[in-house]
Design a protein around this motif. Sequence first.
Motif, PDB file in Angstrom:
ATOM      1  N   ASP A 164       1.285  -1.641   0.344  1.00 25.08           N
ATOM      2  CA  ASP A 164       0.337   0.101   0.297  1.00 25.08           C
ATOM      3  C   ASP A 164       0.601   1.216  -0.200  1.00 25.08           C
ATOM      4  O   ASP A 164       1.048   1.833   1.394  1.00 25.08           O
ATOM      5  N   TRP A 165       1.826   1.726  -0.887  1.00 21.24           N
ATOM      6  CA  TRP A 165       2.152   2.445  -1.712  1.00 21.24           C
ATOM      7  C   TRP A 165       1.533   4.427  -0.721  1.00 21.24           C
ATOM      8  O   TRP A 165       2.687   4.852  -0.254  1.00 21.24           O
ATOM      9  N   LYS A 166       0.186   3.962  -0.964  1.00 21.77           N
ATOM     10  CA  LYS A 166      -0.312   5.318   0.080  1.00 21.77           C
ATOM     11  C   LYS A 166       0.229   5.523   1.370  1.00 21.77           C
ATOM     12  O   LYS A 166       0.450   6.925   2.563  1.00 21.77           O
TER      13      LYS A 166
ATOM     14  N   ARG B 198       3.729   5.977   2.642  1.00 22.49           N
ATOM     15  CA  ARG B 198       3.872   7.815   2.398  1.00 22.49           C
ATOM     16  C   ARG B 198       3.629   8.507   3.206  1.00 22.49           C
ATOM     17  O   ARG B 198       4.931   9.315   3.689  1.00 22.49           O
ATOM     18  N   LYS B 199       2.287   8.055   3.450  1.00 21.66           N
ATOM     19  CA  LYS B 199       2.811   8.526   4.671  1.00 21.66           C
ATOM     20  C   LYS B 199       3.333   9.298   6.361  1.00 21.66           C
ATOM     21  O   LYS B 199       2.951   9.354   7.134  1.00 21.66           O
TER      22      LYS B 199
ATOM     23  N   ARG C 108       5.964  14.241   1.257  1.00 20.93           N
ATOM     24  CA  ARG C 108       4.783  16.134   1.450  1.00 20.93           C
ATOM     25  C   ARG C 108       5.311  16.819  -0.132  1.00 20.93           C
ATOM     26  O   ARG C 108       4.920  17.398  -0.416  1.00 20.93           O
TER      27      ARG C 108
END
Length: 260
Positions: free
Chosen positions: A10-12, A15-16, A22
């Motif tokens: 789950d790349w999203k 990234r978080k 960001r």
Amino acid sequence: MHKIAASIVDWKALRKDFPILREQAHGHPLIYFDNAATSQKPRVVIEALRNFYEHENANVHRGLHTLSSRATEAYENARQRVAEYIGAASSDEIIFTRGTTESINLVAQAWGGKFVRGGDVILLTEMEHHSNLVPWQLLSERTGARLRFVPVLDDGTLDLGKLPALLTPEVKLFAFTHISNSLGTINPVAELCEKAHAVGALTLVDAAQSVGHLPLEVRKLGCDFLAFSGHKMCGPTGIGVLYARKEILESIPPWHGGEK
């Protein structure tokens, strides 16, 4: 040599975990591919650093007051966790340095300064990062030792067919990378360590590119020294690790440069 990951990422969500992602680059969301040089830091690492500076900051092993005791306990707990992470026999085998480069230089200065003499051979490979080349060049200049190199084939792997002619009883140390930073080649560490020990040579493994990507147990690998850096595996800049087998540590004068 390479295996494709079977799990779905789950790349999203991943990234978080990294605040720096960001940022924008050329008007687009930042995509960072330079982890072989320095990895970015997840929020949990940033928060751990902040927590230390807000609640425990003091010199370790240097004071009897409360903060120094807390800092020392945290420091030694970190050493124990590193020992467990790489399968060392004891936390006494873990030496903190400022990075892989300093770890390798420390071996060249302390171990090499005592045991390497003119006529001895240091065996390297042609795929080494300069951090695992320059310290041995300098040591050979000081002592009169010679350097040999295992060639690299066109497919990016080591020419192990040349190893019997290179790994001879004159070799004091075989120093080589686990995973090449430029080629991605994964070298057969356990096999190379076994062959080195068969001729009486010690081994040093540059694990800067492997320790954050592969399961790694130093006792199964059979290496005598192993070096890596925190900043390539989501840790802070300025911290490195040198693993040194206890029997070797006991044969060397007090180590200088690393925090033991």
